[in-house]
Structures are given as C-alpha cells and as structure tokens.
Write a protein that holds these residues in place. Sequence first.
Motif, PDB file in Angstrom:
ATOM      1  N   UNK A 287       0.822  -1.210   0.000  1.00 48.76           N
ATOM      2  CA  UNK A 287       0.000   0.000   0.000  1.00 48.76           C
ATOM      3  C   UNK A 287       0.856   1.260   0.000  1.00 48.76           C
ATOM      4  N   UNK A 288       0.349   2.291  -0.650  1.00 48.13           N
ATOM      5  CA  UNK A 288       0.922   3.623  -0.523  1.00 48.13           C
ATOM      6  C   UNK A 288       0.590   4.134   0.874  1.00 48.13           C
ATOM      7  N   UNK A 289       1.598   4.586   1.611  1.00 50.65           N
ATOM      8  CA  UNK A 289       1.417   4.890   3.030  1.00 50.65           C
ATOM      9  C   UNK A 289       1.583   6.375   3.317  1.00 50.65           C
ATOM     10  N   UNK A 290       0.679   6.887   4.150  1.00 58.98           N
ATOM     11  CA  UNK A 290       0.814   8.230   4.710  1.00 58.98           C
ATOM     12  C   UNK A 290       0.849   8.113   6.226  1.00 58.98           C
ATOM     13  N   UNK A 291       1.670   8.935   6.859  1.00 57.52           N
ATOM     14  CA  UNK A 291       1.807   8.958   8.312  1.00 57.52           C
ATOM     15  C   UNK A 291       1.305  10.305   8.817  1.00 57.52           C
TER      16      UNK A 291
ATOM     17  N   UNK B  47      12.210   1.138  10.306  1.00 54.15           N
ATOM     18  CA  UNK B  47      11.283   1.098   9.170  1.00 54.15           C
ATOM     19  C   UNK B  47      11.602   2.179   8.136  1.00 54.15           C
ATOM     20  N   UNK B  48      12.726   2.870   8.322  1.00 51.93           N
ATOM     21  CA  UNK B  48      13.041   4.008   7.448  1.00 51.93           C
ATOM     22  C   UNK B  48      13.107   3.609   5.979  1.00 51.93           C
ATOM     23  N   UNK B  49      13.754   2.480   5.692  1.00 51.71           N
ATOM     24  CA  UNK B  49      13.896   2.066   4.295  1.00 51.71           C
ATOM     25  C   UNK B  49      12.549   1.695   3.698  1.00 51.71           C
TER      26      UNK B  49
ATOM     27  N   UNK C  23      10.463   4.870   3.165  1.00 50.89           N
ATOM     28  CA  UNK C  23      11.220   6.018   2.651  1.00 50.89           C
ATOM     29  C   UNK C  23      10.347   6.945   1.812  1.00 50.89           C
ATOM     30  N   UNK C  24       9.387   6.377   1.091  1.00 50.89           N
ATOM     31  CA  UNK C  24       8.544   7.204   0.233  1.00 50.89           C
ATOM     32  C   UNK C  24       7.237   7.622   0.864  1.00 50.89           C
ATOM     33  N   UNK C  25       7.038   7.289   2.140  1.00 52.07           N
ATOM     34  CA  UNK C  25       5.770   7.609   2.798  1.00 52.07           C
ATOM     35  C   UNK C  25       5.652   9.110   3.059  1.00 52.07           C
ATOM     36  N   UNK C  26       4.475   9.638   2.808  1.00 51.61           N
ATOM     37  CA  UNK C  26       4.222  11.048   3.097  1.00 51.61           C
ATOM     38  C   UNK C  26       4.039  11.225   4.599  1.00 51.61           C
TER      39      UNK C  26
END
Length: 284
Positions: free
Chosen positions: A164-168, A211-213, A216-219
């Motif tokens: 899934x595309x993830x946003x935090x 979980x950084x890697x 990495x692309x999470x907004x």
Amino acid sequence: MERILVATDLTAQGARALRRAAMLAEALGAGLEVLHVLRDDLPDDLRAEFERAAGGRLATEVAALHARLNGRVRSRLEFGTPWMTILDAAAEAELLVMGAHRHAGIAELFRGTTVERVAKACDTPLLVVRGDPVRPYGSLLAATDFSLAARAALEAALRLAPNATTRLLHAYSVPFRFLLGGESRRSLLHAERRRQHETAETDMATFLGGLETRLAGAERIFVEDAPEAAIRRALAIAPADLLAVGTHARPRLSEALLGSVARGLMADPPCDLLAVPPPFRSAG
C-alpha cells in the motif's frame, strides 16, 4: 500470521468482513475461523431453529472458501452474549475481523455496538471492515501519537497491506493557545507552532526506527488539530483503503473506554479501521 478470526452476524456487513478476512488469509497463508454467536436467551422453541439455520449458512460460506484456502478454514457456532463470546474466541487469534455497524437504537448509543464493546476490551488487533473488499489494500493512513500502540498499529497495518501507498499522520496542539492570541503575542504563537512541528518531525524519525527504508517514500503529515478531526480531514482530502490507529492499554473486560480518538472512529469509521493495542497488557 497463523490464525484469523472473523465474527459475522450473517448480514451484509458480516459478509463484507468475511470476504476481507478470506482475502487476508489467502495472502498471508493463515487459517481462518468463521464465528457466529447466537444469543443464549433465545426461547427454547426458537433455539433449535436458529441453530439449524445459522449452522447451514456458516457451512455454505465455509465450503465456498475451502478450496481457495486449501482447507485452512472452519466454522464455529456458539451460544452466548455476542461481544463476550467474540472476546473469548479472539484471545486465540492474531487478528479479529468484524463488519462495521451503525447504532441501531437508543440503547446502543449508550452501550455501544457489538464492535465497540469488543474493542473496549480486546487484546487482539481488530480490523473493522466498512468498504467492499474488491482488491488488496492499496492505500494506508497510519495515525500516530508516537506511542507503543501506534507503532504496533503501523507494523500490523504493513503486514496486512504490504504494497500500500502509506501516509503517516501526527496531529499536535499548541498548549495554552488561547493565551497567545492578539497582535502582540502572534509572534509567540508562530514560534510555538514551529517548535511543536520541529519536535514532531524529530519524534517521527525516532518512531520509525527500523522502518526508514520500507517507508522512505511515505508522506509525513503534521497538522495542528484535534486528532480525530485531523484524521477525518486527511481522509476527506485523500481517501485511504485502510486506517491504522493504536488503542490504550487497559485490563481485559474492564469498563474503561477506548481512547477518545479510537472511540470516535469506531462509532463511525471513515474506511476500514485497524485498531491495535500496545504490545503488553496494562496491570491497572
């Protein structure tokens, strides 16, 4: 994940929960148990009839999934108080799946729906299904207050929605904001907002340790707002398939309510909602 429990009331909402649970069980290689609870206060002349009808429905639904899940599915019919029986069964599972329900009457406004009552005392991650599960989860919004429960919720959500595309999202507030009003103190308000935002960015980096890697692309979204309002606003702007939140630690079967954010979302979930307790049980 070895075992998923789906509790169904054999309604359309229960059918959606079963479809999502089956989809997850298939993807994760997990076993699936399909539970239906009949109230134990049924009159004797109805008990056998309801048991026969519900048992037949469960058997049909399980048979339809048998080949798809390579036999890793079974049904379970119990008599009891629904929310208590579901809690007992969920203690043996790694994920509990239920369908979302709106309040059906004045009594439920005070007591809560079965889902809400289960959530108050559940030590197992709870997935409340609202949407029609036509595909795997493609988008995830993970709300965080940087707690252990929020981290557990994020990790659980990533297992359920690995692609899934993830946003935090983190919502913060400026303490004593009402004292910083007026032209003369506006610069103080701006400075405090900037400090809160910078602190949140630092805390987010710590929160994501390991979980950084993967993310990495999470907004990363930081907003000054009440948490539930911020979550609903973020989902109104950009809908997600799955929302993940942490819940508060609490003794099992206590009457303590969920945290206000999780409670508000559980009453009217804007999308599928994953509520996860912290990785320990409170001794209080």
